[in-house]
Design a protein around this motif. Structure first.
Motif, short mmCIF file in Angstrom:
data_model
loop_
_atom_site.label_atom_id
_atom_site.label_comp_id
_atom_site.label_asym_id
_atom_site.label_seq_id
_atom_site.Cartn_x
_atom_site.Cartn_y
_atom_site.Cartn_z
N GLY A 1 -46.15 51.86 25.17
CA GLY A 1 -46.64 51.28 23.92
C GLY A 1 -47.68 52.10 23.20
N SER B 1 -49.00 50.10 20.06
CA SER B 1 -48.11 49.01 19.68
C SER B 1 -48.82 47.68 19.88
CB SER B 1 -46.84 49.05 20.54
OG SER B 1 -46.02 47.94 20.28
N ARG C 1 -42.53 45.48 21.54
CA ARG C 1 -43.24 46.68 21.94
C ARG C 1 -42.50 47.94 21.48
NH1 ARG C 1 -45.60 47.63 28.03
NH2 ARG C 1 -46.75 49.56 27.63
#
Length: 263
Positions: A121, A161, A166
């Motif tokens: 992420g 993120s 995600r």
């Protein structure tokens, strides 16, 4: 007071909205370029062509940004000298940044297009010339799908993120960079326009108005060796300072000419 009669000469303290200048030791002012392109929302931060107070390294990073490239971001050398040393914080100091990412940026045709790789992420961009406010990720919305921050220790943009879905894998991104071609001695010298716009060394006149301080040490790292820059405080600023000296009682002796920067 209605029944008070006063004869002869007398005085009384009255209320005032003005504050006296605080002159404690040295009040250094540095003029040059700072990586304000790394500051989100720099337009509304009041960090371009105006005196800004800095108190320590984290404060400087959050206020005007920071880069180890002192050649292009000259004010960072002063920040390092005052706040990143074995002696601790030596300050506060005041800086006047002349770099404006709105005007000192590369043309749209020179936009940087890259492919980011998100892992866990998160993705990073190694750059200190990126204008953070211009960073865009294809098909994604900032502050909804992702958040942007800057890691000054590593000199990297950090994209995380934050959305429900995600972000992973490759994502196309684009951004503009700072253009240093138009930054020259004239920008550092600056002045005051008929419309009352201050810039460069001319913005030194705002120091007392905005910060209630009087400069007694003035430097322009990377620029003070240029005769026009070195002589500007004497031929342009001192007449205005003399006027302020008469109106506020601040002595001219507190103001020194610009010093060469020899760290």
């Amino acid at each position: 007071m209605a029944n008070e009669y006063l004869y002869g000469a007398y005085g009384r303290l009255g209320q005032t909205i003005a504050r006296n200048a605080v002159q404690a030791g040295t009040v250094p002012v540095y003029v040059g370029t700072a990586p304000v392109n790394l500051i989100k929302g720099y337009k509304s931060r009041g960090i371009i062509n105006t005196p800004v107070k800095l108190t320590n390294l984290p404060n400087a990073q959050q206020t005007i940004g920071y880069s180890n490239d002192w050649g292009r971001f000259s004010l960072c050398e002063a920040v390092s000298a005052h706040f990143d040393n074995v002696l601790g914080n030596i300050g506060p100091v005041y800086v006047i940044n002349v770099l404006d990412p709105d005007t000192n940026r590369k043309a749209s045709k020179d936009v940087v297009n890259i492919s980011l790789t998100f892992s866990n992420g998160q993705a990073v961009i190694k750059s200190d010339t990126i204008i953070l406010d211009t960073l865009a990720l294809e098909g994604l919305v900032e502050d909804t799908d992702y958040a942007v921050d800057y890691n000054y220790a590593n000199g990297t943009v950090v994209i995380k993120s934050i959305g429900t879905n995600r972000i992973e894998g490759s994502v196309a991104a684009s951004y503009l960079e700072v253009d240093f071609e138009g930054i020259d001695a004239d920008m550092v010298i600056g002045g005051v326009t008929a419309g009352g716009e201050y810039s460069g060394l001319g913005a030194l006149l705002l120091l007392y108005q905005e910060q209630y301080q009087v400069c007694n040490l003035l430097m322009a790292p990377g620029w003070s060796h240029i005769p026009n820059v070195y002589n500007t405080p004497l031929v342009c600023i001192m007449p205005c300072w003399q006027h302020r000296s008469r109106s506020t009682g601040i002595g001219m002796r507190l103001f020194l000419r610009i010093f060469h920067w020899n760290p």
